[in-house]
Design a protein around this motif. Structure first.
Motif, PDB file in Angstrom:
ATOM      1  N   GLU A 120      41.712  66.630  18.972  1.00  0.00           N
ATOM      2  CA  GLU A 120      41.378  65.355  18.321  1.00  0.00           C
ATOM      3  C   GLU A 120      39.866  65.291  18.149  1.00  0.00           C
ATOM      4  N   PHE A 121      39.407  65.062  16.907  1.00  0.00           N
ATOM      5  CA  PHE A 121      37.983  65.062  16.610  1.00  0.00           C
ATOM      6  C   PHE A 121      37.526  63.690  16.131  1.00  0.00           C
ATOM      7  N   VAL A 122      36.425  63.215  16.708  1.00  0.00           N
ATOM      8  CA  VAL A 122      35.711  62.048  16.193  1.00  0.00           C
ATOM      9  C   VAL A 122      34.356  62.559  15.723  1.00  0.00           C
ATOM     10  N   VAL A 123      34.114  62.521  14.423  1.00  0.00           N
ATOM     11  CA  VAL A 123      32.930  63.145  13.853  1.00  0.00           C
ATOM     12  C   VAL A 123      31.960  62.062  13.401  1.00  0.00           C
ATOM     13  N   VAL A 124      30.758  62.078  13.985  1.00  0.00           N
ATOM     14  CA  VAL A 124      29.713  61.137  13.597  1.00  0.00           C
ATOM     15  C   VAL A 124      28.933  61.753  12.441  1.00  0.00           C
ATOM     16  N   VAL A 125      28.986  61.108  11.287  1.00  0.00           N
ATOM     17  CA  VAL A 125      28.324  61.617  10.087  1.00  0.00           C
ATOM     18  C   VAL A 125      27.227  60.653   9.673  1.00  0.00           C
ATOM     19  N   ALA A 129      27.663  55.184  18.284  1.00  0.00           N
ATOM     20  CA  ALA A 129      28.405  54.810  17.086  1.00  0.00           C
ATOM     21  C   ALA A 129      29.879  55.163  17.212  1.00  0.00           C
ATOM     22  N   ALA A 130      30.196  56.168  18.046  1.00  0.00           N
ATOM     23  CA  ALA A 130      31.582  56.615  18.211  1.00  0.00           C
ATOM     24  C   ALA A 130      32.272  56.010  19.419  1.00  0.00           C
ATOM     25  N   GLU A 131      31.537  55.258  20.232  1.00  0.00           N
ATOM     26  CA  GLU A 131      32.088  54.783  21.503  1.00  0.00           C
ATOM     27  C   GLU A 131      33.337  53.936  21.310  1.00  0.00           C
ATOM     28  N   SER A 132      33.355  53.119  20.274  1.00  0.00           N
ATOM     29  CA  SER A 132      34.465  52.172  20.103  1.00  0.00           C
ATOM     30  C   SER A 132      35.781  52.838  19.731  1.00  0.00           C
ATOM     31  N   VAL A 133      35.752  54.109  19.305  1.00  0.00           N
ATOM     32  CA  VAL A 133      36.998  54.755  18.872  1.00  0.00           C
ATOM     33  C   VAL A 133      37.511  55.777  19.881  1.00  0.00           C
ATOM     34  N   VAL A 134      36.902  55.819  21.073  1.00  0.00           N
ATOM     35  CA  VAL A 134      37.417  56.689  22.129  1.00  0.00           C
ATOM     36  C   VAL A 134      37.666  55.857  23.374  1.00  0.00           C
ATOM     37  N   GLU A 135      38.565  56.348  24.207  1.00  0.00           N
ATOM     38  CA  GLU A 135      38.861  55.690  25.479  1.00  0.00           C
ATOM     39  C   GLU A 135      38.784  56.721  26.596  1.00  0.00           C
ATOM     40  N   ILE A 147      33.850  64.152  20.571  1.00  0.00           N
ATOM     41  CA  ILE A 147      32.898  63.465  19.699  1.00  0.00           C
ATOM     42  C   ILE A 147      31.921  64.518  19.198  1.00  0.00           C
ATOM     43  N   VAL A 148      31.933  64.748  17.900  1.00  0.00           N
ATOM     44  CA  VAL A 148      31.115  65.790  17.290  1.00  0.00           C
ATOM     45  C   VAL A 148      29.954  65.131  16.556  1.00  0.00           C
ATOM     46  N   LEU A 149      28.740  65.415  16.989  1.00  0.00           N
ATOM     47  CA  LEU A 149      27.547  64.781  16.425  1.00  0.00           C
ATOM     48  C   LEU A 149      27.071  65.606  15.228  1.00  0.00           C
ATOM     49  N   ALA A 150      27.286  65.068  14.024  1.00  0.00           N
ATOM     50  CA  ALA A 150      27.012  65.821  12.802  1.00  0.00           C
ATOM     51  C   ALA A 150      26.310  64.952  11.766  1.00  0.00           C
ATOM     52  N   ALA A 151      25.417  64.065  12.224  1.00  0.00           N
ATOM     53  CA  ALA A 151      24.789  63.098  11.313  1.00  0.00           C
ATOM     54  C   ALA A 151      23.424  63.525  10.812  1.00  0.00           C
ATOM     55  N   GLY A 152      22.819  64.536  11.423  1.00  0.00           N
ATOM     56  CA  GLY A 152      21.439  64.865  11.107  1.00  0.00           C
ATOM     57  C   GLY A 152      21.275  65.716   9.858  1.00  0.00           C
ATOM     58  N   GLU A 153      20.044  65.763   9.380  1.00  0.00           N
ATOM     59  CA  GLU A 153      19.721  66.543   8.187  1.00  0.00           C
ATOM     60  C   GLU A 153      19.356  67.983   8.528  1.00  0.00           C
ATOM     61  N   TYR A 206      36.250  59.731  11.180  1.00  0.00           N
ATOM     62  CA  TYR A 206      34.832  59.738  10.827  1.00  0.00           C
ATOM     63  C   TYR A 206      34.185  58.408  11.193  1.00  0.00           C
ATOM     64  N   VAL A 207      33.006  58.494  11.782  1.00  0.00           N
ATOM     65  CA  VAL A 207      32.198  57.326  12.107  1.00  0.00           C
ATOM     66  C   VAL A 207      30.823  57.548  11.482  1.00  0.00           C
ATOM     67  N   THR A 208      30.319  56.566  10.757  1.00  0.00           N
ATOM     68  CA  THR A 208      29.060  56.739  10.041  1.00  0.00           C
ATOM     69  C   THR A 208      27.897  56.142  10.825  1.00  0.00           C
ATOM     70  N   GLN A 209      26.899  56.960  11.061  1.00  0.00           N
ATOM     71  CA  GLN A 209      25.626  56.499  11.605  1.00  0.00           C
ATOM     72  C   GLN A 209      24.736  56.187  10.410  1.00  0.00           C
ATOM     73  N   GLU A 210      24.600  54.922  10.095  1.00  0.00           N
ATOM     74  CA  GLU A 210      23.935  54.522   8.857  1.00  0.00           C
ATOM     75  C   GLU A 210      22.472  54.944   8.825  1.00  0.00           C
ATOM     76  N   LYS A 211      21.781  54.849   9.952  1.00  0.00           N
ATOM     77  CA  LYS A 211      20.410  55.325  10.064  1.00  0.00           C
ATOM     78  C   LYS A 211      20.352  56.327  11.200  1.00  0.00           C
ATOM     79  N   GLN A 212      19.667  57.435  10.953  1.00  0.00           N
ATOM     80  CA  GLN A 212      19.599  58.483  11.963  1.00  0.00           C
ATOM     81  C   GLN A 212      18.505  58.126  12.984  1.00  0.00           C
ATOM     82  N   LEU A 213      18.975  57.466  14.049  1.00  0.00           N
ATOM     83  CA  LEU A 213      18.068  56.947  15.077  1.00  0.00           C
ATOM     84  C   LEU A 213      18.243  57.675  16.401  1.00  0.00           C
ATOM     85  N   GLY A 214      18.612  58.959  16.340  1.00  0.00           N
ATOM     86  CA  GLY A 214      18.686  59.765  17.547  1.00  0.00           C
ATOM     87  C   GLY A 214      20.099  60.073  17.979  1.00  0.00           C
TER      88      GLY A 214
END
Length: 394
Positions: free
Chosen positions: A51-56, A93-99, A7-13, A78-86
Motif C-alpha cells: 500500500e503506497f501513500v505518495v506525497v507529490v 501532509a500524509a499523516e491523515s491518510v495513515v493509521e 509513505i513515499v516522499l516524492a514532492a521535490g524538484e 496521492y497527497v499533494t504538498q502544495e508548497k515544498q516546505l521540507g
C-alpha cells in the motif's frame, strides 16, 4: 507481507539536477530506463509493502499520469504538498491518510529491498521510530547518525567534524509519537525537516532504533550521478544488463551492429548498421542509434536520435534529443557548473536537456550542460552551461 503502508516522499524538484528537472520532478528521472520512483515501488513490493501513500508536489501531474491509481496491483493514494516546505512538512501532509505504524521512504533515491526489510525487522513496538543506516566512509553531503547498542544517540545533517557516523538512508518506521515530534520541531530557514523531529525524539529520551543494513543505496544529487546509479545497478545485479535488449522482439538491432554488455535497450529502439552500443548504456524507448555511431557509458532518454558517425561517451540526455551526424561527445573528466559551484574533473561528457538539437559536427567540451530546447548549429563547439532555448551559431 507487511501491514504497514509506505509513505513515499516524492514532492521535490531536485534543483541540483537542472535542467533535467525543468519539466519533471527528480523522482521521474530515468535510471536504467525506469523512473527512480518506479525502482522505489518495485523494492517496496519486494519487501512485502503493498500500500503506497505518495506525497507529490512539483510537476505532480507527471507522477500521477504515469502511475495512475495502482502499481502492480498495489493501490496508490496521492497527497499533494502544495508548497515544498521540507521533508517534515511533506510527511505531515500524509499523516491523515495513515493509521498506526507507517514506513517512510524517500521517493528520489534508489534503495533495495534489504534495507526496507532491515527496518521492518528492527522496528519494535516500544520504539518511537527506526532509521535505516549504512556504513559509508563519507557522509558529508547527507545525514550522519551516531548509534550506541542499536539506539540512535545523535543525528547531524552534513556533518563536518571528525566523528564516525552512519549514513541516514532515508528509510524509516514511524509511530504516531514520531509524527508529533516532526510537527513540534522548529523549522529551519522556513522548512520543516523530518530529521529535526527525529532529533527531538532522541533528545527527549525516546527510543529511536538504528537498523544497520548492507543493502544497496544510490542517490542522484548531481547530473553525473545518473550515470553512476545506472552503472551500479548493472554491477550489483539490480538491473540485468546481460541481455542485448530488454525485449528483443520489440527492438531492431542490425546484424552488423555491436552491442557490448551491460546494456538495456528498450522497446522500439533501432540500432543501425555498424553502430557500437555499450558497455554501460541505457537506451530508453524509441531511441535510434545511427550507422557507425558509437555510444558508451551513457543514459539516453526516450525519443532521442543519435545520428550517423556520432560519438557519445558519458552523456546524459533528456527526451527528444537529437545528436547530429558526426558530433562528438568525448567523455569526461570535465569541470561542471551547477548553480553557484564548479565541480572539477567529473566524469560527464555532456548533459543535454529535453529537445536539444544539434545540426551535426558539433564538438562538446567535457562537462557541457545544454538547456532544454536549445539549437546548436552544425560545426559549433559547446562548452560550459547554456540556458534553455539557447541558439549557438557557428
Amino acid at each position: 507481507m507487511s501491514d504497514y503502508p509506505a509513505i513515499v516522499l516524492a514532492a521535490g524538484e531536485g534543483t541540483r539536477l537542472r535542467p533535467l528537472t525543468r519539466n519533471r520532478p527528480k523522482p521521474m528521472l530515468p535510471v536504467a530506463t525506469k523512473p527512480i520512483l518506479e525502482h522505489v515501488f518495485d523494492q517496496l513490493l519486494d519487501a512485502g509493502i503493498t500500500e503506497f501513500v505518495v506525497v507529490v508536489g512539483y510537476r505532480h501531474e507527471r507522477i500521477q499520469s504515469y502511475f495512475g491509481p495502482r502499481y502492480r496491483n498495489a493501490p496508490i493514494t496521492y497527497v499533494t504538498q502544495e508548497k515544498q516546505l521540507g521533508t517534515g512538512h511533506a510527511l505531515l501532509a500524509a499523516e491523515s491518510v495513515v493509521e498506526g505504524t507507517a514506513l517512510v521512504i524517500n521517493g528520489d533515491q534508489v534503495v533495495d529491498s534489504r534495507i526496507i526489510r532491515d527496518v521492518l525487522t528492527t522496528h519494535e513496538s516500544g520504539a518511537a521510530a527506526t532509521i535505516a543506516l549504512l556504513q559509508r566512509s563519507n557522509v558529508d553531503e547527507y545525514g550522519g547518525v551516531r548509534i550506541e547498542d542499536g539506539q540512535v544517540t545523535r543525528i547531524v545533517e552534513n556533518p563536518r567534524d571528525d566523528e564516525i557516523y552512519h549514513l541516514n538512508a532515508g528509510v524509516y518506521a514511524f509511530e504516531e509519537l514520531a509524527f508529533d515530534a516532526v510537527r513540534d520541531a522548529e523549522p529551519r530557514a522556513g522548512e520543516h525537516l523530518l530529521v529535526d523531529g527525529l532529533s527531538e525524539l532522541v533528545d527527549a529520551g525516546h527510543d529511536v532504533n538504528g537498523a544497520v543494513s548492507e543493502g544497496i543505496w544510490v542517490d542522484a544529487t548531481y547530473p553525473w550521478d545518473l550515470l553512476d546509479i545506472s552503472f551500479e545497478l548493472f554491477d550489483t545485479g539490480v538491473v540485468e544488463g546481460d541481455r542485448p535488449t530488454d525485449g528483443l522482439d520489440a527492438a531492431t538491432v542490425h546484424g552488423s551492429a555491436v552491442v557490448r554488455e551491460p546494456v538495456v535497450v528498450s522497446r522500439d529502439c533501432t540500432i543501425e548498421p555498424g553502430a557500437v552500443v555499450g558497455p554501460y548504456v541505457c537506451l530508453d524507448e524509441n531511441v535510434t542509434v545511427g550507422s557507425n555511431a558509437v555510444v558508451k557509458r551513457s543514459v539516453i532518454d526516450a525519443d532521442s536520435r543519435i545520428k550517423d558517425n556520432a560519438t557519445v561517451i558519458e552523456c546524459v540526455t533528456g527526451t527528444g534529443v537529437t545528436i547530429g551526424a558526426g558530433s562528438t561527445i568525448p567523455g569526461g573528466p570535465g569541470d561542471v557548473h551547477v548553480k553557484d559551484r564548479v565541480f572539477e574533473n567529473e566524469k560527464l561528457g555532456a548533459l543535454l536537456a529535453d529537445r536539444v538539437r544539434d545540426g551535426g559536427g558539433v564538438t562538446y567540451v567535457p562537462g557541457a550542460i545544454v538547456g532544454a530546447g536549445s539549437e546548436l548549429q552544425a560545426g559549433t563547439t559547446v562548452r560550459g552551461t547554456l540556458a534553455a532555448k539557447t541558439e549557438v551559431r557557428s
